[in-house]
Design an enzyme around this catalytic site. Structure first.
Site, short mmCIF file in Angstrom:
data_model
loop_
_atom_site.label_atom_id
_atom_site.label_comp_id
_atom_site.label_asym_id
_atom_site.label_seq_id
_atom_site.Cartn_x
_atom_site.Cartn_y
_atom_site.Cartn_z
N ASP A 239 0.83 -1.21 0.00
CA ASP A 239 0.00 0.00 0.00
C ASP A 239 0.86 1.26 0.00
OD1 ASP A 239 0.93 -0.40 2.61
OD2 ASP A 239 -1.03 -0.96 3.39
N ASN B 193 -7.02 -2.62 14.08
CA ASN B 193 -8.46 -2.88 13.92
C ASN B 193 -8.72 -4.09 13.03
OD1 ASN B 193 -7.72 -1.88 11.47
ND2 ASN B 193 -9.22 -0.24 11.39
N HIS C 108 -7.16 -4.74 10.12
CA HIS C 108 -6.93 -4.55 8.68
C HIS C 108 -5.67 -5.28 8.23
CE1 HIS C 108 -4.68 -0.56 9.68
NE2 HIS C 108 -3.78 -1.32 9.13
N GLU D 122 -9.65 -2.03 5.26
CA GLU D 122 -10.23 -1.67 6.55
C GLU D 122 -11.48 -2.51 6.85
OE1 GLU D 122 -8.68 0.19 8.59
OE2 GLU D 122 -8.27 2.22 7.86
C1 GLP Z 1 -0.34 0.05 8.48
C2 GLP Z 1 -0.11 -0.77 7.20
C3 GLP Z 1 -0.37 -2.23 7.41
C4 GLP Z 1 0.30 -2.70 8.68
C5 GLP Z 1 -0.29 -1.98 9.86
C6 GLP Z 1 0.24 -2.44 11.21
O1 GLP Z 1 -1.64 0.51 8.61
N1 GLP Z 1 -0.87 -0.31 6.09
O2 GLP Z 1 0.09 -2.96 6.27
O3 GLP Z 1 0.17 -4.08 8.82
O4 GLP Z 1 -0.01 -0.60 9.69
O5 GLP Z 1 1.44 -1.81 11.44
P1 GLP Z 1 2.35 -2.02 12.72
O6 GLP Z 1 3.22 -3.17 12.39
O7 GLP Z 1 3.12 -0.73 12.82
O8 GLP Z 1 1.47 -2.26 13.87
#
Ligand code: GLP
Length: 239
Positions: free
Chosen positions: A67, A134, A136, A141
């Site tokens: 993304d 959440n 995702h 989402e």
């Molecule tokens: C972002 C990314 C996700 C990722 C998520 C969790 O929103 N788009 O791909 O998995 O964060 O990130 P973290 O590892 O910092 O908790």
């Protein structure tokens, strides 16, 4: 679903990097989907040191990022392109690397182009995913159907709040381009990385709760080839 509970983040990172290295040994031109976020930082460190030591080779691999924020140029310090430069691309040779252009004049067209590039590559041999607070995956989402295409999405208030920590007062973008759940669930193999006590409850709903759009990661329960690597803290509520 294969659940591997490991002691800590170092062990999680090593196991994830080893999994990628093993795949590249049997399929040097593998197509990978790779994540951003705090969780995979150690994974990239471990993968880079394996590449340097000759234990992994990304030079023929195709890498797609999951993304990118809409509205950020690639050289913005919080863009996922900058993250990838810093954590992987400036350290090792990667065959080809794709990430959406967050600054594209027409984000919808950019998302379609990105989805078409994934399809043209034949989809993912391995999708490495983190887990959003959440539920995702990538930026799919809550509310996302399992067949969602690669597209422009509105980020939820919860996601923008969680990611605000990286933006130091600057506004978190409201939209992103994300690989769709459809392409992620079609990956030949999925590796889900879950780290830290803060993810214990969402890991339980994603991996033990009902399957459905309310928790997009829960669709992974129906995927035939998923490995979950969780550290002890994140796995605390998985019986
Ligand atoms: C972002 C990314 C996700 C990722 C998520 C969790 O929103 N788009 O791909 O998995 O964060 O990130 P973290 O590892 O910092 O908790």
């Amino acid at each position: 679903m294969d659940l591997r509970v490991v002691e800590n983040d170092v062990a999680l990172s090593d196991l994830a990097a080893q999994t990628v290295a093993d795949l590249l040994r049997v399929k040097p031109d593998a197509v990978l989907a790779l994540p951003t976020g705090a969780t995979p930082v150690g994974f990239y460190r471990s993968l880079v040191s394996r590449c340097r030591a000759g234990g992994a080779d990304l030079s023929r691999a195709t890498v797609f990022n999951l993304d990118e924020y809409v509205g950020l140029r690639g050289d913005h310090p919080q863009s996922y392109r900058s993250y990838m430069d810093e954590n992987l691309l400036r350290h090792v040779r990667v065959g080809s690397h794709y990430i959406p252009d967050g600054a594209a004049a027409d984000a919808e067209a950019e998302a379609r182009r990105y989805g078409a590039a994934i399809a043209a590559a034949g989809g993912f041999d391995l999708a490495v995913l983190g887990l959003g607070p959440n539920g995702h995956i990538a930026f799919n989402e809550p509310g996302t159907p399992a067949d969602a295409p690669t597209r422009v999405v509105e980020l939820s208030a919860a996601t923008r709040a969680a990611n605000a920590r990286n933006f130091q007062g600057e506004q978190v973008p409201r939209q992103a381009i994300t690989v769709g759940l459809g392409a992620l669930l079609a990956a030949r193999r999925v590796l889900l990385l879950v780290s830290g006590a803060g993810k214990a409850a969402v890991a339980r709903s994603a991996l033990r709760g009902p399957v459905g759009s309310a928790v997009p990661a829960s669709f992974l329960q129906n995927h035939p080839n998923v490995t979950v690597v969780a550290d002890r803290a994140a796995a605390a509520e998985l019986a």
